[in-house]
Design an enzyme around this catalytic site. Structure first.
Site, short mmCIF file in Angstrom:
data_model
loop_
_atom_site.label_atom_id
_atom_site.label_comp_id
_atom_site.label_asym_id
_atom_site.label_seq_id
_atom_site.Cartn_x
_atom_site.Cartn_y
_atom_site.Cartn_z
N SER A 415 0.83 -1.22 0.00
CA SER A 415 0.00 0.00 0.00
C SER A 415 0.86 1.26 0.00
O SER A 415 0.35 2.35 -0.15
CB SER A 415 -0.89 0.00 1.23
OG SER A 415 -0.08 -0.05 2.38
N HIS A 436 -3.19 -2.91 -5.48
CA HIS A 436 -3.44 -2.47 -4.10
C HIS A 436 -4.92 -2.58 -3.79
O HIS A 436 -5.73 -1.74 -4.23
CB HIS A 436 -2.95 -1.01 -3.93
CG HIS A 436 -3.20 -0.45 -2.57
ND1 HIS A 436 -3.34 0.90 -2.34
CD2 HIS A 436 -3.39 -1.06 -1.36
CE1 HIS A 436 -3.58 1.09 -1.05
NE2 HIS A 436 -3.63 -0.08 -0.45
N GLU A 448 -6.41 -0.15 -6.67
CA GLU A 448 -5.41 0.78 -7.21
C GLU A 448 -4.38 -0.07 -7.95
O GLU A 448 -3.72 -0.92 -7.35
CB GLU A 448 -4.74 1.53 -6.07
CG GLU A 448 -4.84 3.03 -6.12
CD GLU A 448 -4.09 3.70 -4.96
OE1 GLU A 448 -4.07 4.94 -4.94
OE2 GLU A 448 -3.53 2.99 -4.09
N ASN A 486 -3.36 6.67 -0.48
CA ASN A 486 -2.69 6.84 0.82
C ASN A 486 -1.83 8.09 0.87
O ASN A 486 -1.69 8.72 1.92
CB ASN A 486 -1.86 5.60 1.15
CG ASN A 486 -2.76 4.45 1.58
OD1 ASN A 486 -3.94 4.66 1.86
ND2 ASN A 486 -2.22 3.25 1.63
#
Ligand code: T1G
Length: 709
Positions: A415, A436, A448, A486
């Site tokens: 991540s 991800h 992702e 993130n």
């Protein structure tokens, strides 16, 4: 007749065929063509009845949504729209039979309900999904549907927007017959069978409109449900009000109420945002430098490395899509734990009626636990989902490089870590990519897909297409720390901590974002994900922090106390046995103490400042990401935040929300924070430029595709 609407005849039955690919939307020329056909049918004495059918894969999927964007807000009324045509069909002196396959959605179902009879193919679906676009049915759907299917079902279909399968449509009275075999043949035969019968007009059928006492309770329950499940959205409440009007007013008066509510919704920011999302979810699937004809690699067997929370969830995703999965972990206890979690998750899905026991049994058959790599040579793709440590991941990828067959895809569920660095541990970096998933992987829709410098177009195209097969929204992003989601979430949660350290209560920070529409407040989200995850990453990257830059301290301090969040029963909040958050005065007192020791002045902070600090932190970082080309388009960022971070869809996503506010205003507010809070708030160059030019993120396009850089 036009290419869009053909009129043919089968002896005494006329056939009107709608031919407007890809989904026979009621775009310009289609309603006009149908109206012309109806006039022709009435004129033609040899015609005794008519069948309306869609060419290609579906009946009519609704009005042409693209046309709504062209309606200028100044007008505030889109006119009579389809109503006159539907009245014309309903008043046709010869029976009109609607033959439905694929989808009859929105205006498509409204048109179908204006017919005298409806027959459907076994796989057909009907629905009023308009609320998902921030509008309501606008062509009499809220008035005709309760007359056909009853008030309870009509309010559910119009307020929630979910499709109804053919068999249920038959039970409800929406369909008059299911046609097994060839639909057109069956529909023509049905038309001939009703020639002697009176042609029922839906608008005159009041027998299912119920009585006011019963309806009052029903509408109250529907409103409460809408306020809970579709929190902040205006359209579901408008749809309920329109169906309620059908039970109180004559048909035409009810249509006027519907029209007013429809216009209120259509010219709202919410519907613009939700239409942006509708087209956005389709646009993110298109990668400019990956041609449609790029070869797709086979993915018929997959292996997972790591049977932890993420590994187990990802294994379920592949199994649910019918793809056999090898699930490997380092030792038997870990493997057993992983399989137990999978079984538990499936058991609760059966309990909630999401899956049948038979479906689950078949899926569990597809998941094969493994303690070694012996069978990895026969799989088409491997997804690594182990602990977030670069050294460990590189060891695993160098092993996979030796064991997996040529052409196999090597994916990492990291991540935050660099895909290029992971790929450097193999001789085939072109086969390495990031996939991800978001926790819980078997629930969250977002995937992702992280493009490494060397990731091949075939590998990218394959993963983009695979995401659809897995029931995910796949968004391609570039490789940087934290990728898109993130990376933006960092500043968002940083500001939440700062606000708590500057005097806002923990509950106030979370409540402000919850009221803004986020699924959960930022601090409670930290507790859900586990505060230790970020703590470990911060410790790993401490050396990269710019000396003298303000950093939040509260979560580090909570972790040092062993308060990792829900998993330890305490974090920002304490948690009861049902994981319900309980404000903890001890933390509030500690926070004040730590802040005073750190010399941070305490002050009263408004909910608006809380929202602006957190959401505009997202926007500012999003602008940097867009400028660097880590995201292909602003809409990609929006779709990521809606499907992975609980951003309210009716605000369109952080970048669309900023455009709605106006980038000039956004830039001013961020510059104000820059003056107050220092360099962390330096406005992104792209934001400054677009604000000066009066531009928007939505219009911004990269000069060249740098995710490929
Ligand atoms: N208008 C315009 N374009 C549409 C469209 C529509 N209604 N529906 C689909 N498309 C485009 C879509 O953008 C894509 O384009 C292509 O068709 C294939 O779609 C008067 C006011 C029907 C279940 O809300 O839910 O009627 O990307 O990729 O996965 O009261 O499309 O290829 O260029 O989604 O098989 C109400 C919306 C309208 C249904 C098919 N109707 N559509 O899904 O294909 S409002 C809806 C869908 C209305 C009335 C009101 C899905 C689908 P491109 P796709 P799919």
């Amino acid at each position: 007749m036009s290419d869009l609407v053909q009129l043919t005849k089968d002896k005494d039955v006329a056939i009107i065929t709608i031919n407007n690919p890809p989904v026979n939307a009621l775009g310009p020329g289609v309603p006009e063509g149908i109206s012309q056909a109806i006039k022709e049918i009435i004129r033609d004495q040899s015609v005794k009845a008519a069948v309306v059918i869609g060419a290609g894969r579906t009946f009519i999927a609704g009005a042409d949504i693209k046309e709504f964007g062209k309606i200028t807000s100044g007008k505030k009324d889109r006119g009579a729209g389809l109503l006159p045509l539907l009245r014309e069909i309903e008043d046709c002196p010869k029976p009109v039979v609607m033959a439905i396959h694929g989808m009859a959605f929105g205006g498509g179902l409204e048109l179908a309900m204006s017919g005298h009879y409806r027959v459907g193919a076994p796989g057909a679906q009907v629905g009023q999904p308009e609320v998902k676009l921030g509008i309501i049915p606008g062509a009499g759907g809220t008035q005709r549907l309760p007359r056909l299917a009853g008030v309870a079902k009509a309010v559910e279909m119009c307020a929630q927007g979910n499709p109804v399968p053919a068999r249920e449509a038959l039970q409800l009275g929406i369909f008059d017959q299911i046609i097994e075999g060839d639909l057109l043949t069956g529909a023509v035969a049905f038309a001939r069978s009703v020639l002697e019968k009176p042609a029922p007009r839906t608008r005159e059928r009041n027998e299912k409109l119920g009585v006011s006492e019963q309806n009052a309770a029903l509408f109250a329950a529907a409103r409460q449900m809408a306020r809970q499940k579709q929190r902040g959205m205006m359209a579901p409440l408008a749809a309920i009000e329109a169906v309620e009007a059908a039970t109180r007013l004559p048909f035409d008066k009810g249509c006027e109420v519907e029209k007013k509510l429809f216009n209120d919704c259509l010219f709202s920011d919410q519907s613009k945002a939700l239409m942006h999302v509708f087209f956005g979810e389709r646009e993110v699937a298109k990668v400019p430098d990956i041609p449609k004809e790029t070869p797709i690699l086979p993915v018929n067997a997959v292996a997972l490395v790591g049977a932890g929370t993420m590994g187990g969830g990802i294994a379920m995703v592949f199994a649910n899509a019918g793809i056999p999965v090898l699930l490997k972990d380092a030792d038997q206890p870990s493997l057993d734990r992983g399989m137990d979690v999978i079984r538990k998750n499936y058991a609760s899905s059966v309990k909630r009626g999401r899956f049948t026991q038979q479906f689950v049994d078949e899926r569990l058959q597809l998941i094969q636990p493994a303690l070694d790599y012996d069978d990895f040579g026969r799989v088409d793709m491997v997804v690594e989902a182990v602990f977030e440590g670069m050294q460990l991941k590189k060891e695993i990828f160098s092993l996979l490089d030796r064991l997996c067959r040529p052409g196999a895809i090597l994916a990492s569920n990291t991540s935050t870590l660099s895909i290029d660095e992971i790929a450097s541990s193999t001789e085939r970096p072109e086969a390495v990519i990031g996939t991800h998933f978001f926790s819980p992987a078997n629930v969250m829709r977002l995937l992702e897909i992280v493009r490494g410098k060397a990731s091949s177009k075939e590998v990218i195209a394959t993963c983009m297409q695979l995401s659809k097969k897995l029931g995910k929204v796949g968004v391609l992003v570039g490789n940087c720390r934290g990728f898109v989601g993130n990376r933006m979430f960092g500043p968002y949660r940083r500001e939440a901590q700062f606000l708590a350290e500057e005097g806002a209560s923990i509950e106030a920070v979370d409540q402000a974002l919850y009221d803004f529409g986020m699924a959960m407040g930022p601090l409670a989200t930290g507790d859900l994900a586990g505060l230790d995850v970020g703590w470990r990453i911060r410790k790993e990257y401490r050396h990269l922090e710019k000396p003298g830059t303000r950093q939040p301290f509260s979560e580090d301090r909570l972790c040092e106390m062993g308060r990792y969040g829900q998993k330890t029963g305490a974090g920002w909040y304490k948690y009861d046995e049902n994981r319900r958050p309980i404000p903890d005065p001890e933390v509030a007192a500690l926070l004040r103490k730590w802040a005073t020791e750190a010399g941070i002045p305490q002050r009263t902070i408004s909910p608006q400042e809380i929202v602006d600090r957190c959401v505009l932190a997202l926007v500012n970082e999003g602008a940097r990401i867009l400028e660097e080309g880590i995201a292909l388009r602003a809409v990609d960022i929006d779709i990521i935040y809606l499907n992975g971070y609980g951003f309210p869809a009716y605000r369109g996503g952080p970048m669309w929300y900023a455009d709605t506010l106006g980038l000039h205003k956004v830039c001013d507010r961020i510059s104000e924070f820059h003056r107050q809070h220092g360099e962390l708030w330096e406005p992104a160059p792209l934001l400054i430029r677009l604000a000066q030019e009066g531009g928007t993120f939505a219009e911004f396009h990269q000069s060249q595709d740098v995710t490929a850089a």
